[in-house]
Design a protein around this motif. Structure first.
Motif, mmCIF file in Angstrom:
data_model
loop_
_atom_site.group_PDB
_atom_site.id
_atom_site.type_symbol
_atom_site.label_atom_id
_atom_site.label_comp_id
_atom_site.label_asym_id
_atom_site.label_seq_id
_atom_site.Cartn_x
_atom_site.Cartn_y
_atom_site.Cartn_z
ATOM 1 N N SER A 35 31.658 36.845 77.545
ATOM 2 C CA SER A 35 31.440 37.728 78.698
ATOM 3 C C SER A 35 30.029 38.292 78.757
ATOM 4 C CB SER A 35 32.443 38.891 78.670
ATOM 5 O OG SER A 35 32.215 39.719 77.538
ATOM 6 N N CYS A 36 29.241 38.072 77.721
ATOM 7 C CA CYS A 36 27.903 38.672 77.648
ATOM 8 C C CYS A 36 26.838 37.818 78.326
ATOM 9 C CB CYS A 36 27.525 38.935 76.197
ATOM 10 S SG CYS A 36 27.463 37.453 75.174
ATOM 11 N N ILE A 37 27.208 36.641 78.825
ATOM 12 C CA ILE A 37 26.279 35.775 79.544
ATOM 13 C C ILE A 37 26.960 35.273 80.814
ATOM 14 C CG2 ILE A 37 24.898 35.058 77.548
ATOM 15 C CD1 ILE A 37 26.627 32.606 77.297
ATOM 16 N N ASP A 38 26.174 34.754 81.750
ATOM 17 C CA ASP A 38 26.746 34.343 83.028
ATOM 18 C C ASP A 38 27.350 32.943 82.944
ATOM 19 O OD1 ASP A 38 24.608 32.505 83.196
ATOM 20 O OD2 ASP A 38 23.420 33.827 84.468
ATOM 21 N N ALA A 40 26.538 30.152 84.304
ATOM 22 C CA ALA A 40 25.595 29.049 84.089
ATOM 23 C C ALA A 40 25.317 28.866 82.595
ATOM 24 C CB ALA A 40 24.300 29.310 84.852
ATOM 25 N N GLU A 41 25.192 29.977 81.884
ATOM 26 C CA GLU A 41 24.964 29.906 80.443
ATOM 27 C C GLU A 41 26.208 29.423 79.703
ATOM 28 O OE1 GLU A 41 21.711 31.798 78.504
ATOM 29 O OE2 GLU A 41 21.630 30.047 79.812
ATOM 30 N N LEU A 42 27.377 29.766 80.207
ATOM 31 C CA LEU A 42 28.625 29.322 79.580
ATOM 32 C C LEU A 42 28.815 27.818 79.702
ATOM 33 C CD1 LEU A 42 31.229 32.041 80.632
ATOM 34 C CD2 LEU A 42 30.386 31.586 78.318
ATOM 35 N N THR A 43 28.393 27.256 80.814
ATOM 36 C CA THR A 43 28.617 25.825 81.048
ATOM 37 C C THR A 43 27.459 24.961 80.561
ATOM 38 O OG1 THR A 43 27.743 26.074 83.292
ATOM 39 C CG2 THR A 43 30.123 26.248 83.016
ATOM 40 N N ALA A 44 26.325 25.579 80.209
ATOM 41 C CA ALA A 44 25.181 24.814 79.712
ATOM 42 C C ALA A 44 25.413 24.377 78.269
ATOM 43 C CB ALA A 44 23.911 25.657 79.809
ATOM 44 N N GLN A 45 24.759 23.284 77.906
ATOM 45 C CA GLN A 45 24.760 22.884 76.496
ATOM 46 C C GLN A 45 23.428 23.327 75.891
ATOM 47 O OE1 GLN A 45 24.804 18.653 75.287
ATOM 48 N NE2 GLN A 45 26.444 19.229 73.882
ATOM 49 N N HIS A 46 23.496 24.289 74.994
ATOM 50 C CA HIS A 46 22.291 24.894 74.449
ATOM 51 C C HIS A 46 21.699 24.095 73.299
ATOM 52 C CE1 HIS A 46 22.826 28.397 77.003
ATOM 53 N NE2 HIS A 46 24.105 28.352 76.696
ATOM 54 N N SER A 47 22.457 23.169 72.782
ATOM 55 C CA SER A 47 21.986 22.256 71.743
ATOM 56 C C SER A 47 22.940 21.076 71.697
ATOM 57 C CB SER A 47 21.957 22.946 70.372
ATOM 58 O OG SER A 47 21.825 22.000 69.328
ATOM 59 N N PRO A 48 22.440 19.849 71.496
ATOM 60 C CA PRO A 48 23.361 18.706 71.372
ATOM 61 C C PRO A 48 24.264 18.813 70.148
ATOM 62 C CG PRO A 48 21.103 18.060 70.838
ATOM 63 C CD PRO A 48 21.028 19.426 71.422
ATOM 64 N N HIS A 157 25.028 31.008 70.269
ATOM 65 C CA HIS A 157 24.201 32.124 70.739
ATOM 66 C C HIS A 157 22.870 32.175 69.990
ATOM 67 C CE1 HIS A 157 26.413 34.571 73.689
ATOM 68 N NE2 HIS A 157 27.515 34.107 73.118
ATOM 69 N N GLN A 158 22.883 31.870 68.713
ATOM 70 C CA GLN A 158 21.625 31.847 67.960
ATOM 71 C C GLN A 158 20.723 30.704 68.428
ATOM 72 O OE1 GLN A 158 19.740 33.475 66.122
ATOM 73 N NE2 GLN A 158 18.548 32.081 64.851
ATOM 74 N N LEU A 159 21.316 29.587 68.810
ATOM 75 C CA LEU A 159 20.528 28.431 69.242
ATOM 76 C C LEU A 159 20.018 28.554 70.679
ATOM 77 C CD1 LEU A 159 22.778 25.653 67.701
ATOM 78 C CD2 LEU A 159 20.376 26.004 67.130
ATOM 79 N N ARG A 160 20.708 29.299 71.509
ATOM 80 C CA ARG A 160 20.321 29.369 72.920
ATOM 81 C C ARG A 160 18.975 30.070 73.083
ATOM 82 N NH1 ARG A 160 21.232 34.540 74.945
ATOM 83 N NH2 ARG A 160 20.867 33.844 77.084
ATOM 84 N N ARG A 161 18.232 29.633 74.072
ATOM 85 C CA ARG A 161 16.970 30.278 74.429
ATOM 86 C C ARG A 161 17.237 31.370 75.448
ATOM 87 N NH1 ARG A 161 12.670 28.969 71.019
ATOM 88 N NH2 ARG A 161 13.026 26.841 70.253
ATOM 89 N N GLY A 162 16.373 32.333 75.516
ATOM 90 C CA GLY A 162 16.559 33.387 76.483
ATOM 91 C C GLY A 162 16.681 34.735 75.809
#
Length: 447
Positions: A35-38, A40-48, A157-162
């Protein structure tokens, strides 16, 4: 040699209460992480290396439905068409964004509906008889599964940018005198009881309890700190092949590794990225985000080695005064905030030497929580192992390809962390919240 750890005896009402508490705590954490991100961030792949967070969310619900509604209660599948989408063995993480995933709102609704029905099943289950429900095992297994995915989502969350999306208070400081702790502790040689046959929610790879002989050895009092690891880095540790196993050296060369993941040196200062923020490398904290190969190379450089899994467990559970194996380093009582850094209460390890209340009888600290600790051991079955309730939980991973980690980390919930709990991963993994401590053989005359 008997399994002498003593989990608390509880009646059926107590078991139900414990299961509800564990399931509720897991869902509260899942909701926090998603719930802490929108959307778009939930559906994105932040790392393969990781799934989209929305995949984890629906997978949690799907596994809960599979085990609690279908296997325990015998109900029909709610949404059979999504089973293959959320089968972790059918699709690698890198391919999951291409699947027809449930949208965030739909995934939340599905998981919530499953949970409501599962709590009804729990209320009606006898919690005796069939192994799957005995002592609420299936409910505890599902709570552990969700918490394990919560840890996976925390890694994402650690891998995501932003910008930073998660916040938490800092862990306690190391107490006065921590700097004066001995560098290592002697663990006496002899047999001890490894594993468990009595812990009600222990998973199949933790079973059965069995006598294991461990020769005397020395083990670090605390995990290896960032400051100690930095000395290895600045001494050219990543440029010297003599410290590395061949596969580890190949990894260093292929990826140009010079330090732990998320570290970088700017203007002569070492910095790291940590949950969206950049900070100086905290020299007094346990080193984090190192692979097994890096841990092994450091140990060689230091003239030491990684402890075996049996050595680690003996250091964590053996009480030399009574000769018995305890559930945790401090005894049989459940973890508390004074004893260990668990449950995402903090978003980082505590400084080395913290948590004196969690110290083992031999004086070893921070064996539970803070950072997962690599051991030298391959992930293998114990004598008498029997897969339960399905082969894919443990058995398919046995062999030399995976190394064992022990002790949990700040991102592990207490329900999924015990003195017998076994984690495993590939020796190249760096994104996990892993560190290590080192050991050495004891010489004659010391025991």
């Amino acid at each position: 040699m008997k399994d002498t750890a003593q989990p608390q005896d509880v009646d059926s009402a107590g078991l139900r209460s414990r299961a509800v508490e564990a399931l509720t705590a897991a869902r509260t954490r899942t909701e926090l992480l998603t719930s802490c991100i929108d959307d778009a961030e939930l559906t994105a792949q932040h790392s393969p290396l990781m799934s989209p967070l929305v995949w984890d969310l629906a997978h949690i619900g799907n596994q809960e439905e599979l085990w609690l509604l279908r296997n325990v209660a015998g109900r029909d599948a709610m949404r059979p068409e999504i089973d293959s989408v959320y089968d972790a063995f059918e699709h690698p993480r890198s391919a999951r964004p291409t699947l027809p995933l449930l949208a965030p709102a739909e995934a939340r609704t599905y998981a919530a509906e499953v949970r409501g029905r599962a709590l009804d099943v729990l209320e009606r289950s006898p919690l005796r008889g069939a192994p799957l429900v005995y002592d609420a095992f299936a409910f505890g297994m599902v709570a552990q599964h969700e918490q394990q995915h919560d840890e996976t989502m925390l890694i994402t969350h650690q891998l995501r940018r932003g910008p930073t999306a998660l916040t938490a208070p800092p862990p306690p400081s190391a107490p006065d005198g921590a700097a004066l702790l001995p560098g290592e502790v002697l663990v006496p040689g002899g047999p001890f009881t490894m594993g468990t046959s009595v812990e009600p929610w222990a998973l199949d790879n933790e079973r059965p309890a069995h006598a294991t002989f461990v020769p005397a050895f020395h083990v670090d009092t605390t995990p290896v700190s960032c400051g100690a690891y930095l000395r290895f880095v600045e001494d050219g540790g990543y440029t010297e092949p003599r410290w590395w196993e061949a596969a580890g050296w190949a990894m260093v060369r292929e990826h140009g590794l010079t330090a732990p993941l998320f570290w970088r040196c700017e203007g002569g200062q070492w910095l790291r990225r940590h949950f969206g923020a950049t900070e100086p490398v905290p020299l007094d904290e346990p080193v984090l985000h190192v692979s097994w190969y890096e841990a092994d190379a450091y140990a060689r450089w230091a003239g030491r080695r990684l402890p075996s899994e049996a050595e680690w467990e003996k250091a964590a559970r053996h009480d030399p005064a009574s000769g018995r194996s305890m559930r945790y380093p401090w005894g049989d009582a459940d973890p508390t905030p004074e004893r260990a850094n668990l449950g995402q209460r903090h978003l980082r390890p505590a400084p080395v030497g913290a948590y004196p209340a969690g110290e083992s009888p031999l004086g070893v600290r921070q064996l539970i929580g803070d950072v997962w600790e690599w051991t030298s051991s391959d992930f293998l079955p114990y004598p008498g192992f029997a897969p339960f309730p399905y082969r894919e939980y443990s058995e398919v991973f046995f062999g030399p390809g995976h190394k064992v980690l022990r002790g949990g980390c700040f991102g592990v919930d207490p329900v999924a962390c015990r003195g017998t709990f076994r984690n495993w991963d590939l020796p190249v993994r760096r994104q996990i919240f892993a560190g290590f401590r080192t050991a050495r053989d004891a010489s004659e005359g010391e025991f």
